[in-house]
Design a protein around this motif. Structure first.
Motif, PDB file in Angstrom:
ATOM      1  N   LYS A 238      72.702  66.704  73.351  1.00 37.35           N
ATOM      2  CA  LYS A 238      71.352  65.762  73.842  1.00 37.35           C
ATOM      3  C   LYS A 238      70.180  66.326  73.089  1.00 37.35           C
ATOM      4  N   HIS A 257      72.792  56.154  72.866  1.00 42.71           N
ATOM      5  CA  HIS A 257      73.576  57.037  74.188  1.00 42.71           C
ATOM      6  C   HIS A 257      74.335  56.172  74.478  1.00 42.71           C
ATOM      7  N   ASP A 297      80.145  59.033  74.858  1.00 40.61           N
ATOM      8  CA  ASP A 297      78.777  59.424  74.993  1.00 40.61           C
ATOM      9  C   ASP A 297      77.775  58.818  74.152  1.00 40.61           C
TER      10      ASP A 297
HETATM   11 MN    MN Z   1      75.147  61.089  78.102  1.00 38.81          MN
END
Ligand code: MN
Ligand code: SPV
Length: 629
Positions: A238, A257, A297
């Motif tokens: 992230k 995302h 993801d």
């Molecule tokens: Mn995620």
């Protein structure tokens, strides 16, 4: 960091030799980018490690890192050979939004984004990093953020004193030391500096009040300290996403995302889609029920000859384990307990006989260690503490999944024919709906994405929270600009990517869910048919919804289920007043965002008029059969 004239390569290596042994110095010497060596020396002088270890990604090095994670008690062995457990501790069980900040020039701020003046942030980090690796090993690791040979692939260098972080990255990304020793090393790579900080007797980062996660887009560097949770520390996950969004804005691609998955349609064709869902709203389960999995993801999306295409920068999954059970998630469940697979479990319960336990395992939990210490807690009377945490996770290779698409390694990625946006919504959106076009979808489905708060997050449960593109937590700039980038991206497509909303959480007046978990497979198959123009649709004020007869066929062929008229009527009725309320809620947020594109308000005005007309004609609800012509 990084002022003054660059020292010579030999001087830098001699400086680095004070912090490492001959073997690792040799590995450093093979790095061709003198600037990178200079930065590593600066870092070493600041953090004062007892050894610099260079991870080349060789099988021996991967093994060394696994061993170090256990020796340093960052991971505990289980009764399975390649499975370990990591505990973050009670102060470090998730991303820390308050202490995660984007470093910006003085005077700059972005709506809804947590920023900090760059100079201040860098000074603070420098202070916190001083001597922070004394007596510890500083691992230096190199990864590709994407398939080898892809024009979209970028590179990352991770510096950390945590073998757990390196172990996670060795699973989640492609090791890429060789790129940095080649004659033409990567130029604009990302750098991630992480330090665990002091640990307490249970191994948790002790100074959690001084936890800091700072992202510096100007230098393409991120810093994190006094934390271990992977969302704060595994740089390429992230932290890289923020840098990637920023870089993409300059270069014309989108970092998302989103999962990437393939749906098989008639004649064996595959339709690729991406999906954005806020945490806990069905993202992983949607990616898993698709026929082919490319990413669970992240997605990097670019325009190639007028077509949107996507790559997955990752090769592993850091997935939520809470609730994973042998019935609903058989494949993941089996992978996690297969004696041969490599898995790092985090924040679950490790029973005294070495068994990983999480909510979803059929047998009751037995005593052991968990994210908070001994379980059940001794002598405190707090026997209500959950044995395994709701944000407990697994880290494992995507290649274990049977439906993993070999195209995950294709440098060109896969075409993106549809983007799907889903949230937790008990009373407004229909289960699946197609936007009228790219801009309409980006405005009303992506930028307007909301999700109801669950008990796992602080705040009023059930309240709808705006989370544009499910990426709000990871934006390095304003959501207005992010939408603008998507509108511009759409102009470069000659084959427009379709946009859908899905909602798995509709409830009836008694609070019962209107759909089964497995129904999402039908929505995906409908999307495939729509993308190829194989079925018609009914026009609602907010988009195109499936015709009843098509769903009858799909429920039968996909699930072997009868689909009744009452079910269709209840699920697909257009909740006009609720839609108008939603629209007002979302517009009121964007009114405060100074760089919201004009198109947003144009589309929302148009949408509002359509809904008001419908309300005048039909009232609060539209029966979907009246739209089936
Ligand atoms: Mn995620
Ligand atoms: C998410 O929360 O979206 C995750 C996990 O994928 S974390 O790495 O914490 O962001």
């Amino acid at each position: 960091m990084g002022e003054g004239p660059a020292p010579r390569r030999e001087e830098v290596l001699s400086g680095l030799s004070r912090f490492t042994d001959k073997e690792n110095l040799g590995r450093l010497a093979r790095i061709t980018d003198a600037g990178l060596l200079g930065w590593l020396l600066e870092v070493a002088e600041l953090v004062q490690p007892s050894l610099i270890y260079v991870n080349t990604g060789s099988p021996e090095d991967l093994d060394y890192v696994r061993r170090k994670a256990i020796e340093g008690k960052e991971e505990l062995p289980t009764k399975y050979r390649l499975k370990t457990v990591h505990f973050d501790g009670v102060y470090d069980l998730g991303r820390d939004l308050k202490n995660t900040r984007i470093l910006v020039p003085a005077g700059v701020s972005y709506p809804l984004i947590n920023t900090l003046e760059r100079e201040k942030g860098l000074m603070e980090i420098k202070e916190l990093m001083k001597g922070v690796m004394k007596g510890r090993t500083m691992f230096v690791s190199f990864y590709c953020f994407g398939p080898r040979g892809s024009p979209l692939t970028s590179y990352g260098v991770q510096v950390t004193d945590s073998a757990y972080v390196v172990h996670s990255e060795n699973i989640l990304y492609r090791p890429c030391y060789d790129a940095f020793t080649s004659d033409r090393p990567p130029r604009n790579y990302m750098r991630f500096l992480h330090a665990t900080g002091e640990r307490n007797e249970l191994g948790w980062s002790k100074n959690y009040e001084m936890k800091r996660i700072y992202i510096d887009p100007e230098d393409n560097i991120t810093y994190s300290v006094n934390t271990q949770y992977a969302g704060n520390t595994v740089g390429l996950k992230k932290l890289a996403l923020r840098l990637c969004v920023n870089q993409g804005a300059k270069e014309g691609h989108l970092c998302e995302h989103m999962f990437i998955a393939g749906i098989r349609g008639p004649g064996g064709r595959v339709t690729y889609v991406t999906g954005a869902f806020p945490a806990g709203t069905g993202k992983t389960s949607t990616a898993m029920v698709a026929d082919l999995l490319v990413s669970d993801d992240l997605a990097i999306v670019y325009a190639s000859k007028g077509v949107a295409r996507a790559i997955n920068p990752e090769v592993g999954s850091f997935g939520i384990i809470d609730g994973v059970n042998p019935e609903d998630d058989k494949e993941i469940y089996d992978i996690l307990l297969d004696p041969e697979t490599e898995v790092i479990f985090s924040n679950i319960l490790l029973t005294d006989d070495g068994e990983p336990w999480w909510r979803g395992r059929p047998e009751p939990p037995r005593p052991g260690m968990n994210y908070a210490g001994r379980w059940p807690p001794e002598g405190t009377g707090a026997d209500n503490e959950q044995p395994s945490h709701p944000n407990a996770r697994f880290t494992t290779y995507l290649r274990y999944f049977k439906n993993l698409d070999p195209k995950i390694d294709d440098p060109d990625g896969v075409p993106v024919e549809a983007m799907i946006f889903g949230g937790r919504d008990s009373d407004t959106n229909v289960p699946v709906e197609e936007a009228f076009n790219w801009v309409h979808g980006n405005v009303t489905k992506a930028a307007s994405l909301e999700s109801e708060r669950t008990a796992a997050v602080i705040g009023k449960v059930g309240e709808k929270v705006l989370n544009p593109y499910a990426i709000l937590d990871f934006l390095p700039f304003s959501p207005g600009r992010f939408l603008q980038l998507h509108i511009e991206f759409g102009r470069r497509l000659t084959k427009e990517t379709k946009v859908y909303s899905v909602n798995y959480f509709l409830r009836d007046a008694q609070g019962r869910f209107l759909n089964d978990k497995s129904d999402k497979r039908v929505w995906l198959k409908w999307i495939d048919l729509r993308v190829h123009g194989d079925v018609d649709a009914a026009e609602a004020p907010t988009g195109y919804i499936p015709l009843y007869e098509d769903l009858v066929r799909l429920f039968d062929s996909v699930l072997g289920k009868e689909y009744r008229e009452e079910a269709y009527r209840e699920q697909f009725k257009i909740r006009v007043t609720k839609q108008l309320e939603r629209l007002e809620r979302v517009v009121s947020v964007y009114r405060e965002i100074y760089d919201t594109p004009r198109e947003f308000f144009d589309v929302m005005d148009w949408q509002k008029r359509k809904l008001e007309e419908a309300k005048a004609r039909y009232g609060d609800y539209i029966d979907p059969f009246t739209l089936n012509k």
